[in-house]
Design a protein around this motif. Structure first.
Motif, PDB file in Angstrom:
ATOM      1  N   LEU A   1       2.298   2.030  -3.269  1.00  0.00           N
ATOM      2  CA  LEU A   1       1.410   2.608  -4.109  1.00  0.00           C
ATOM      3  C   LEU A   1       1.261   4.072  -4.102  1.00  0.00           C
ATOM      4  CD1 LEU A   1      -1.447   0.284  -4.913  1.00  0.00           C
ATOM      5  CD2 LEU A   1      -0.357   1.405  -6.700  1.00  0.00           C
TER       6      LEU A   1
ATOM      7  N   GLY B   1      -8.153   8.949  -0.838  1.00  0.00           N
ATOM      8  CA  GLY B   1      -8.506   8.481  -2.104  1.00  0.00           C
ATOM      9  C   GLY B   1      -7.659   7.465  -2.749  1.00  0.00           C
ATOM     10  N   LEU B   2      -7.244   6.543  -2.009  1.00  0.00           N
ATOM     11  CA  LEU B   2      -6.367   5.455  -2.649  1.00  0.00           C
ATOM     12  C   LEU B   2      -7.084   4.250  -2.517  1.00  0.00           C
ATOM     13  CD1 LEU B   2      -2.835   6.515  -1.444  1.00  0.00           C
ATOM     14  CD2 LEU B   2      -3.777   6.777  -3.879  1.00  0.00           C
TER      15      LEU B   2
ATOM     16  N   PHE C   1      -2.842  -9.607  -4.626  1.00  0.00           N
ATOM     17  CA  PHE C   1      -1.336 -10.037  -4.960  1.00  0.00           C
ATOM     18  C   PHE C   1      -1.012 -10.514  -6.181  1.00  0.00           C
ATOM     19  CE2 PHE C   1       2.692 -12.324  -4.605  1.00  0.00           C
ATOM     20  CZ  PHE C   1       3.281 -11.400  -4.104  1.00  0.00           C
TER      21      PHE C   1
ATOM     22  N   ASP D   1      -7.180  -4.632   9.417  1.00  0.00           N
ATOM     23  CA  ASP D   1      -7.500  -4.330   8.087  1.00  0.00           C
ATOM     24  C   ASP D   1      -8.451  -2.823   7.751  1.00  0.00           C
ATOM     25  OD1 ASP D   1      -6.262  -6.333   7.103  1.00  0.00           O
ATOM     26  OD2 ASP D   1      -8.132  -7.676   7.044  1.00  0.00           O
ATOM     27  N   HIS D   2      -9.316  -2.767   8.624  1.00  0.00           N
ATOM     28  CA  HIS D   2     -10.272  -1.809   8.446  1.00  0.00           C
ATOM     29  C   HIS D   2      -9.608  -0.411   8.900  1.00  0.00           C
ATOM     30  CE1 HIS D   2     -13.824  -3.883   7.652  1.00  0.00           C
ATOM     31  NE2 HIS D   2     -13.758  -4.813   8.903  1.00  0.00           N
ATOM     32  N   LEU D   3      -8.791  -0.633   9.868  1.00  0.00           N
ATOM     33  CA  LEU D   3      -8.181   0.582  10.248  1.00  0.00           C
ATOM     34  C   LEU D   3      -7.215   1.208   9.041  1.00  0.00           C
ATOM     35  CD1 LEU D   3      -7.111   2.446  12.369  1.00  0.00           C
ATOM     36  CD2 LEU D   3      -5.118   0.628  13.030  1.00  0.00           C
ATOM     37  N   PHE D   4      -6.524   0.254   8.433  1.00  0.00           N
ATOM     38  CA  PHE D   4      -5.413   0.466   7.135  1.00  0.00           C
ATOM     39  C   PHE D   4      -6.518   0.971   6.103  1.00  0.00           C
ATOM     40  CE2 PHE D   4      -2.271  -2.185   9.373  1.00  0.00           C
ATOM     41  CZ  PHE D   4      -1.451  -1.076   9.835  1.00  0.00           C
TER      42      PHE D   4
ATOM     43  N   PRO E   1      -5.703   0.823  -1.697  1.00  0.00           N
ATOM     44  CA  PRO E   1      -4.604   0.453  -1.532  1.00  0.00           C
ATOM     45  C   PRO E   1      -4.118  -1.219  -1.712  1.00  0.00           C
ATOM     46  CG  PRO E   1      -5.548   0.853   0.733  1.00  0.00           C
ATOM     47  CD  PRO E   1      -6.458   1.159  -0.317  1.00  0.00           C
ATOM     48  N   PHE E   2      -5.225  -1.999  -1.566  1.00  0.00           N
ATOM     49  CA  PHE E   2      -5.079  -3.475  -1.456  1.00  0.00           C
ATOM     50  C   PHE E   2      -5.180  -4.049  -2.670  1.00  0.00           C
ATOM     51  CE2 PHE E   2      -5.541  -2.527   3.119  1.00  0.00           C
ATOM     52  CZ  PHE E   2      -4.106  -2.566   3.269  1.00  0.00           C
TER      53      PHE E   2
ATOM     54  N   ARG F   1      -8.847   0.530 -14.558  1.00  0.00           N
ATOM     55  CA  ARG F   1      -8.869   1.553 -13.468  1.00  0.00           C
ATOM     56  C   ARG F   1      -9.855   2.469 -13.602  1.00  0.00           C
ATOM     57  NH1 ARG F   1      -4.063   2.961  -9.693  1.00  0.00           N
ATOM     58  NH2 ARG F   1      -6.059   4.219  -9.019  1.00  0.00           N
TER      59      ARG F   1
ATOM     60  N   PHE G   1      -7.473   4.202   6.469  1.00  0.00           N
ATOM     61  CA  PHE G   1      -6.514   5.367   6.467  1.00  0.00           C
ATOM     62  C   PHE G   1      -6.272   5.676   5.068  1.00  0.00           C
ATOM     63  CE2 PHE G   1      -1.819   5.747   5.982  1.00  0.00           C
ATOM     64  CZ  PHE G   1      -1.764   7.042   6.820  1.00  0.00           C
ATOM     65  N   PHE G   2      -6.142   4.670   4.198  1.00  0.00           N
ATOM     66  CA  PHE G   2      -5.825   4.883   2.813  1.00  0.00           C
ATOM     67  C   PHE G   2      -6.917   5.555   1.944  1.00  0.00           C
ATOM     68  CE2 PHE G   2      -2.228   2.062   3.965  1.00  0.00           C
ATOM     69  CZ  PHE G   2      -1.111   2.951   3.631  1.00  0.00           C
TER      70      PHE G   2
ATOM     71  N   PRO H   1      -1.978  -0.501 -12.937  1.00  0.00           N
ATOM     72  CA  PRO H   1      -1.019   0.822 -13.348  1.00  0.00           C
ATOM     73  C   PRO H   1      -1.170   1.701 -12.228  1.00  0.00           C
ATOM     74  CG  PRO H   1      -3.017   0.627 -14.816  1.00  0.00           C
ATOM     75  CD  PRO H   1      -3.037  -0.541 -14.080  1.00  0.00           C
ATOM     76  N   ARG H   2      -0.011   2.301 -11.927  1.00  0.00           N
ATOM     77  CA  ARG H   2       0.182   3.599 -11.108  1.00  0.00           C
ATOM     78  C   ARG H   2      -0.595   4.703 -11.850  1.00  0.00           C
ATOM     79  NH1 ARG H   2       4.483   2.895  -7.191  1.00  0.00           N
ATOM     80  NH2 ARG H   2       4.691   0.367  -7.042  1.00  0.00           N
TER      81      ARG H   2
ATOM     82  N   GLU I   1       0.579   8.344  -7.719  1.00  0.00           N
ATOM     83  CA  GLU I   1       0.974   7.225  -7.340  1.00  0.00           C
ATOM     84  C   GLU I   1       2.273   6.920  -7.729  1.00  0.00           C
ATOM     85  OE1 GLU I   1      -3.538   5.623  -7.209  1.00  0.00           O
ATOM     86  OE2 GLU I   1      -2.154   4.696  -8.697  1.00  0.00           O
TER      87      GLU I   1
ATOM     88  N   ALA J   1       0.732  -1.286   0.023  1.00  0.00           N
ATOM     89  CA  ALA J   1       0.123   0.007   0.018  1.00  0.00           C
ATOM     90  C   ALA J   1       0.831   1.320   0.078  1.00  0.00           C
ATOM     91  CB  ALA J   1      -0.899   0.089   1.378  1.00  0.00           C
TER      92      ALA J   1
END
Lengths: 156, 132
Positions: free
Chosen positions: A34, B13-14, B20, B2-5, B16-17, B88, B8-9, B25-26, A99, A31
């Motif tokens: 990213l 506006g991201l 894997f 999990d929820h905390l992160f 994050p997860f 995306r 946070f992200f 794309p970034r 990002e 994360a």
């Protein structure tokens, strides 16, 4: 907030708990990677494939100017370094989301053979750098013929 | 945890997860008075493999990232690059001129320029803060 009750149905084995923690940490780092800004220590992502003739290394460097890439090979070691410039903003332009990374990078990679350094070739296409590294003559595998003792005996 | 992160992200506006190993794309999004600019890193793709579409105020970039043909038939020594189909969707905060959108693909980076409508440009006003 918590995925399982704190004092639930018995105790989770510690190894399972360790594996879970590791997964969480990996995800957390993913994360962060990213989230843009400075590029990480594993930049750029590389694929290395080998065969009898040598190796082909491909690296993802989108947006880079090929002149900003520096490739050096010594013996069996490939060093890939360079710098990725952040895009310049126009007057009054602001970021909503960022990002993509920028900054200097350096990756050192040891190959399983000595390289014929004067025959290394590199090309850059669609943001992917491709380096071909031929195996040095002395490191090429040679076929060893197994002589049959049976035939020798028959000849006698 | 999990929820905390996640919270946070998401507050930035991201998303994050990502699953894997899957390619995603970034993306950078920037804005001026006149336009929105979206740039996405798509190394190893060809412009024909990329699809850009706009529906209402959502810009979608999708396609499939495939391994290079010359890579096949060799043994892997290391594999860090990821492949697969991707999508995306980027919400645009303002109205854009759909028929004036420009997209170019250079050095593995897709840049989409979306000019704001005259109405949207008019609505973007800086609000002066009075000091008391």
């Amino acid at each position: 907030m918590f995925r399982r009750p704190f004092f639930g149905y018995g105790v989770t084995p510690p190894w399972q708990e360790m594996a879970r923690l590791q997964r969480e940490m990996n995800r957390l780092f993913d994360a962060f990677s990213l989230a843009g800004g400075r590029i990480g220590p594993n930049y750029p992502a590389m694929n290395v494939r080998t065969n009898d003739e040598g190796a082909v290394v491909t690296a993802e460097l989108p947006g880079i100017d090929p002149e900003d890439i520096d490739i050096s090979v010594v013996g069996d070691t490939l060093t890939l370094s360079g710098s990725l410039q952040p895009e310049t903003l126009k007057e009054g332009e602001t970021y909503h989301r960022r990002e993509r990374g920028f900054g200097k990078f350096r990756r050192i990679f040891q190959l399983p053979f000595q390289v014929e350094t004067d025959q290394v070739e590199a090309s850059f296409k669609n943001g992917v750098l491709s380096i071909s590294l031929p195996r040095a003559e002395q490191d090429k595998s040679k076929k060893i013929v197994v002589e049959s003792t049976q035939k020798k005996l028959e000849a006698k | 945890m999990d929820h905390l992160f996640d919270d946070f992200f998401e507050s930035f506006g991201l998303t994050p997860f990502e699953p894997f190993g899957a390619f995603s794309p970034r993306v950078d999004v920037s804005e001026t008075d006149k336009e929105i600019k979206v740039s996405a890193e798509l190394p190893g793709l060809d412009e024909n493999d990329i699809e850009v579409s706009l529906a209402r105020n959502l810009l979608t970039i999708s396609g499939e990232k495939q391994e290079e043909a010359e890579d096949k038939g060799k043994n892997f020594y290391r594999m860090e690059r990821s492949y697969g189909s991707f999508r995306r969707t980027i919400p645009l905060m303002v109205e854009v001129e759909a028929d004036k959108i420009k997209a170019k693909f250079q050095k593995g980076v897709l840049t989409v320029t979306l000019p704001k409508t005259a109405e949207a440009q008019r609505q973007t006003r800086r609000i002066p803060i009075k000091t008391g």
